[in-house]
Design an enzyme around this catalytic site. Structure first.
Site, PDB file in Angstrom:
ATOM      1  N   ASN A   6       0.859  -1.187   0.000  1.00 56.07           N
ATOM      2  CA  ASN A   6       0.000   0.000   0.000  1.00 56.07           C
ATOM      3  C   ASN A   6       0.897   1.240   0.000  1.00 56.07           C
ATOM      4  O   ASN A   6       1.483   1.587   1.022  1.00 56.07           O
ATOM      5  CB  ASN A   6      -0.898  -0.021   1.253  1.00 56.07           C
ATOM      6  N   LYS A   8      -0.005   4.252  -0.328  1.00 54.30           N
ATOM      7  CA  LYS A   8      -0.701   5.441   0.195  1.00 54.30           C
ATOM      8  C   LYS A   8      -0.502   6.626  -0.764  1.00 54.30           C
ATOM      9  O   LYS A   8      -0.499   6.433  -1.966  1.00 54.30           O
ATOM     10  CB  LYS A   8      -0.213   5.759   1.598  1.00 54.30           C
ATOM     11  N   HIS A  94     -10.020   1.116   4.429  1.00 52.46           N
ATOM     12  CA  HIS A  94      -8.791   1.399   5.180  1.00 52.46           C
ATOM     13  C   HIS A  94      -9.082   2.391   6.306  1.00 52.46           C
ATOM     14  O   HIS A  94      -9.855   3.331   6.129  1.00 52.46           O
ATOM     15  CB  HIS A  94      -7.725   1.954   4.232  1.00 52.46           C
ATOM     16  N   GLU A  96      -7.462   4.780   7.458  1.00 51.05           N
ATOM     17  CA  GLU A  96      -7.163   6.189   7.169  1.00 51.05           C
ATOM     18  C   GLU A  96      -8.337   6.855   6.447  1.00 51.05           C
ATOM     19  O   GLU A  96      -8.497   8.076   6.506  1.00 51.05           O
ATOM     20  CB  GLU A  96      -5.859   6.283   6.355  1.00 51.05           C
ATOM     21  N   GLU A 163      -6.307  -5.142  10.270  1.00 48.01           N
ATOM     22  CA  GLU A 163      -5.332  -4.091  10.548  1.00 48.01           C
ATOM     23  C   GLU A 163      -5.738  -3.323  11.811  1.00 48.01           C
ATOM     24  O   GLU A 163      -6.543  -2.375  11.724  1.00 48.01           O
ATOM     25  CB  GLU A 163      -5.285  -3.097   9.384  1.00 48.01           C
TER      26      GLU A 163
HETATM   27  C1  PEP Z   1      -1.357   0.248   5.915  1.00 50.71           C
HETATM   28  O1  PEP Z   1      -1.365   1.399   5.566  1.00 50.71           O
HETATM   29  O2  PEP Z   1      -2.267  -0.515   5.565  1.00 50.71           O
HETATM   30  C2  PEP Z   1      -0.253  -0.234   6.759  1.00 50.71           C
HETATM   31  C3  PEP Z   1      -0.310  -1.460   7.197  1.00 50.71           C
HETATM   32  O3  PEP Z   1       0.731   0.657   7.002  1.00 50.71           O
HETATM   33  P1  PEP Z   1       2.124   0.368   7.781  1.00 50.71           P
HETATM   34  O4  PEP Z   1       2.688  -0.925   7.271  1.00 50.71           O
HETATM   35  O5  PEP Z   1       2.984   1.530   7.458  1.00 50.71           O
HETATM   36  O6  PEP Z   1       1.796   0.271   9.230  1.00 50.71           O
END
Ligand code: PEP
Length: 245
Positions: A6, A8, A94, A96, A163
């Site tokens: 990902n 982002k 997600h 975010e 997550e």
């Molecule tokens: C994510 O954005 O889904 C994620 C897991 O980020 P990170 O690995 O940076 O924690």
């Protein structure tokens, strides 16, 4: 094993070239059984799809508009447009985006429109730290799963990414025992409400080359959603190599 990068809101055209070493790895016999999926920003989808053509790498988007038809929605991208780039996957739900007001109902609409286009959905769920502290994780996951997947028929197009919100970008990772318990509960909920025993479950949250070996011991985990570390091809390759022994 799935390895989802990902990116982002990072990455430009030049960064796509950095995936060269990952493409090479993905084509090796040992790694052919794994699914490596890059999810760059919308701006790179088409170029990235061209780049990985004839390789063992797939491309996904990071979000979409909830409406499946074309329409007057300035600045938005729907699943149909994503499909036209050649992308095969999409990350939805997600944290975010949930933080910016995306509700379970909106996420459900997005999943419906993405599955209508036959995109494979990487559906993110996870509890916040305050919810974990109140021992509310089970209820949060149950609600997110039931609401998000309401009415979804093409369940074979869904991959769940667990997550924990407190783990994303923080360097904090749940203990293996906690992950086994939560993933076990996710599987039970999916079986009860969707009669599915075969949905793949990924873990995401601060996965890096140092902690991945321990995480990969958990047989219930079918792969990793990797944010920060996936921007660095060396780290991403390390994560893949250490997960597949
Ligand atoms: C994510 O954005 O889904 C994620 C897991 O980020 P990170 O690995 O940076 O924690």
């Amino acid at each position: 094993m799935y390895f989802v990068a990902n990116w982002k809101m990072y990455g430009n055209t030049a960064d796509i070239n950095k995936s060269k070493s990952v493409i090479k790895l993905a084509n090796l016999k040992k790694y052919k059984v794994s699914k490596i999926i890059y999810c760059p920003p919308f701006t790179l989808l088409s170029t990235f799809c061209d780049k990985v053509k004839n390789s063992n790498i797939f491309i996904g988007a990071q979000n979409c508009h909830s409406i499946s038809e074309y329409g007057a929605f300035t600045g938005s991208i729907n699943a149909k447009l994503i499909k036209s780039t050649g992308a095969k996957y999409i990350i939805l739900g997600h944290s975010e985006n949930r933080k910016c007001g995306e509700t379970d109902i909106i996420i459900n609409r997005k999943i419906r429109s993405a599955t209508k286009e036959n995109l494979k959905v990487i559906f993110c769920i996870g509890e916040k730290l305050s919810e974990k502290r109140k021992k509310n994780t089970y209820n949060v996951l149950r609600k997110q799963l039931i609401n998000g997947l309401k009415g979804i028929k093409k369940i074979e197009n869904i991959i769940v990414a667990y997550e924990p919100v407190w783990s994303i970008g923080t360097g904090l990772v749940p203990k293996n025992s906690e992950l086994i318990k939560n993933i076990g509960n996710i599987k039970k909920i999916l079986y009860k409400f969707k009669k599915s025993k075969s949905i793949k479950i990924l873990y995401g949250g601060s996965v890096n080359p140092k902690n991945v070996k321990e995480l990969a011991k958990i047989k219930e985990i079918n792969g990793f959603l990797v944010g920060g570390a996936s921007l660095n091809p060396k780290k991403f390759i390390d994560i893949i190599k250490k997960s597949i022994i």
